[in-house]
Design an enzyme around this catalytic site. Structure first.
Site, PDB file in Angstrom:
ATOM      1  N   HIS A 166       0.829  -1.197   0.000  1.00  0.00           N
ATOM      2  CA  HIS A 166       0.000   0.000   0.000  1.00  0.00           C
ATOM      3  C   HIS A 166       0.869   1.255   0.000  1.00  0.00           C
ATOM      4  CE1 HIS A 166      -2.804   2.865   2.278  1.00  0.00           C
ATOM      5  NE2 HIS A 166      -3.262   2.781   1.058  1.00  0.00           N
TER       6      HIS A 166
ATOM      7  N   GLU B 257       2.110   1.802  -3.471  1.00  0.00           N
ATOM      8  CA  GLU B 257       1.041   2.334  -4.338  1.00  0.00           C
ATOM      9  C   GLU B 257       0.994   3.861  -4.254  1.00  0.00           C
ATOM     10  OE1 GLU B 257      -3.206   3.684  -3.776  1.00  0.00           O
ATOM     11  OE2 GLU B 257      -3.131   1.581  -3.131  1.00  0.00           O
ATOM     12  N   HIS B 258       1.090   4.392  -3.070  1.00  0.00           N
ATOM     13  CA  HIS B 258       1.089   5.848  -2.899  1.00  0.00           C
ATOM     14  C   HIS B 258       2.314   6.483  -3.572  1.00  0.00           C
ATOM     15  CE1 HIS B 258      -1.999   6.889   0.343  1.00  0.00           C
ATOM     16  NE2 HIS B 258      -2.178   5.594   0.117  1.00  0.00           N
TER      17      HIS B 258
ATOM     18  N   GLU C  74      -4.733   8.204   6.700  1.00  0.00           N
ATOM     19  CA  GLU C  74      -5.693   7.298   6.057  1.00  0.00           C
ATOM     20  C   GLU C  74      -6.088   6.162   7.004  1.00  0.00           C
ATOM     21  OE1 GLU C  74      -6.076   4.553   1.978  1.00  0.00           O
ATOM     22  OE2 GLU C  74      -4.211   5.633   2.422  1.00  0.00           O
TER      23      GLU C  74
END
Length: 460
Positions: free
Chosen positions: A74, A77-78, A154
């Site tokens: 994750h 991905e950012h 997040e």
């Protein structure tokens, strides 16, 4: 197209016509890159996705030789949106904003996808920018630390959402120690401990030519897209002369599961209890997946479903109530959700379980079967009006299923499902160990003896 089309990894070229005269092609490049396209007549836009079969389940715990990589997928991905040697993060954003396009990414448990939706004339640009991000991300140390803060926010946002908390605990409870049971985004601790070196190692190890699957659907020309992709990957430093076989798909034999907890209660001072009740489900390639679609539709999808009618319409116990059945390569779940007042939570939980027991015992009616088939047919046809759905279907077919199933074949499979098939699957699921998760103003004593015990009289 008559029947499903197999997608063997040894077939360099495949071409066939799917439902609605859509033209599907697949090319495997010498480097192992797989490209699948679906040319849709009358479309004026296209969606393209860059996929790798690497998700949160593929991360590793810390050992003597390396730190934990939990949350790295994750995190990465950012970071791929944060710049390359030729584009800044702002340049990437402007590329799509300037043409009214959409671009984003998603990290899942078994894959990561970077995608964009644009007008047909802008598809070459989208391929070029996504290829640049995929091959040439800088993973800049300053951006790394900045993005750490973004990801922590997040995770905090998800932690404040009782539905998200319930969902994470539900996967943990049913899947136990299986890697699919871990949260996709990691935790605050793992993100704080993440190092650029570990994320970079994850990037280098998993973002290789033979890991890459590119899927596109809408207004496109397959040969032009492949040529543009090859140019863009070469510009990113990938050697076009490199030869490699595509990575193998995951094993699809059901994994042994050991649910960790029968009952999980997370106390929160909120107005509703978020309830999830369920059992281990089917793997993605199970021959009964069409039967599962019908069962899920009859049981908990839509306003005419068993759960909606019994829990909301007849008794007025909840506003939101439904069932769901996510599936993965070697595991799956069948779950039921409801949000209700704390005082009603035990009754709602027992109703959900007793409704599944009722289907397992008595089956479904022919009218319910026909209605489910119609609902699935209509929903599937409407979903395929969107090139996003078609692009995603290609990705799932290539990465997980190993076969392409068009609308006509999907409806044929659904039409073959019988009432006996549905009852048998419900009986199988109902025989499996249940896990219940409740997030809200509840106590464990509210549900004691309810999850896997005999039905209570107040649910009759």
């Amino acid at each position: 197209m008559n029947g499903a089309v197999e997608l063997p990894l040894g077939a360099a070229e495949l071409s066939f016509t799917a439902a609605g005269e859509a033209r599907v092609r697949r090319s495997i490049l010498p480097s192992g890159v797989r490209v699948l396209t679906e040319q849709v007549p009358g479309s004026r836009s296209a969606t393209v996705g860059f996929w790798v079969a690497v998700g949160s389940r593929d991360e590793a715990a810390a050992d003597a030789t390396r730190p934990s990589t939990f949350g790295s997928t994750h995190f990465l991905e950012h970071l791929l949106f944060k710049g390359t040697p030729t584009r800044t993060a702002l340049d990437i954003a402007i590329s799509f904003d300037a043409v009214g396009g959409e671009h984003n990414a998603l990290t899942a448990k078994e894959y990561t996808c970077y995608y964009a939706k644009v007008q047909d004339r802008d598809l070459p640009m989208a391929v070029e920018v996504l290829a640049d991000m995929f091959t040439s991300s800088l993973l800049d140390p300053v951006e790394f630390d900045n993005e750490r803060g973004v990801i922590l926010e997040e995770l905090s946002m998800a932690g404040d959402d009782p539905g998200d908390v319930a969902n994470e605990r539900f996967f943990e409870a049913i899947l136990g120690e299986h890697p699919l049971g871990r949260p996709i985004g990691g935790s605050a601790d793992t993100i704080n401990q993440a190092t650029r070196e570990a994320v970079h190692e994850h990037y280098v190890a998993n973002y290789r030519p033979n890991d890459l699957v590119v899927t596109a659907a809408g207004a496109l020309d397959h040969d032009e897209l492949v040529a543009g992709l090859e140019r863009a990957l070469a510009a990113g430093g990938w050697n076009p002369a490199l030869e490699a076989a595509p990575v193998e798909r995951r094993a699809n034999a059901p994994a042994p599961l050991a649910p960790t907890r029968e009952l999980t209660v997370v106390q929160r001072p909120i107005e509703q209890v978020n309830l999830l009740l369920g059992v281990p489900g089917l793997v993605a390639t199970d021959a009964r997946r069409s039967t599962m679609s019908v069962l899920n539709t009859v049981f908990g999808s839509g306003m005419s479903s068993r759960l909606f009618q019994e829990v909301r319409e007849r008794r007025g116990l909840a506003y939101a109530v439904y069932s769901f059945s996510p599936s993965y390569s070697d595991a799956g779940l069948f779950g039921m959700y409801a949000g209700c007042a704390p005082s009603k939570a035990p009754t709602v939980a027992e109703l959900m379980r007793s409704e599944l027991d009722r289907v397992a015992r008595d089956g479904v009616t022919e009218d319910e079967l026909r209605r489910a088939s119609g609902q699935l047919a209509g929903a599937s046809a409407l979903a395929l009006e969107d090139s996003d759905t078609r692009m995603s279907r290609l990705g799932r077919a290539e990465l997980t299923l190993g076969e392409f199933v068009d609308l006509d074949e999907a409806l044929r499979r659904i039409a073959r499902v019988s009432a006996d098939d549905v009852r048998a699957l419900a009986a199988d699921l109902a025989s499996r160990p249940f896990s219940l998760v409740a997030v809200g103003a509840s106590e464990e004593s509210d549900f004691e003896g309810l999850v896997n015990g005999p039905p209570r009289s107040d649910a009759a």
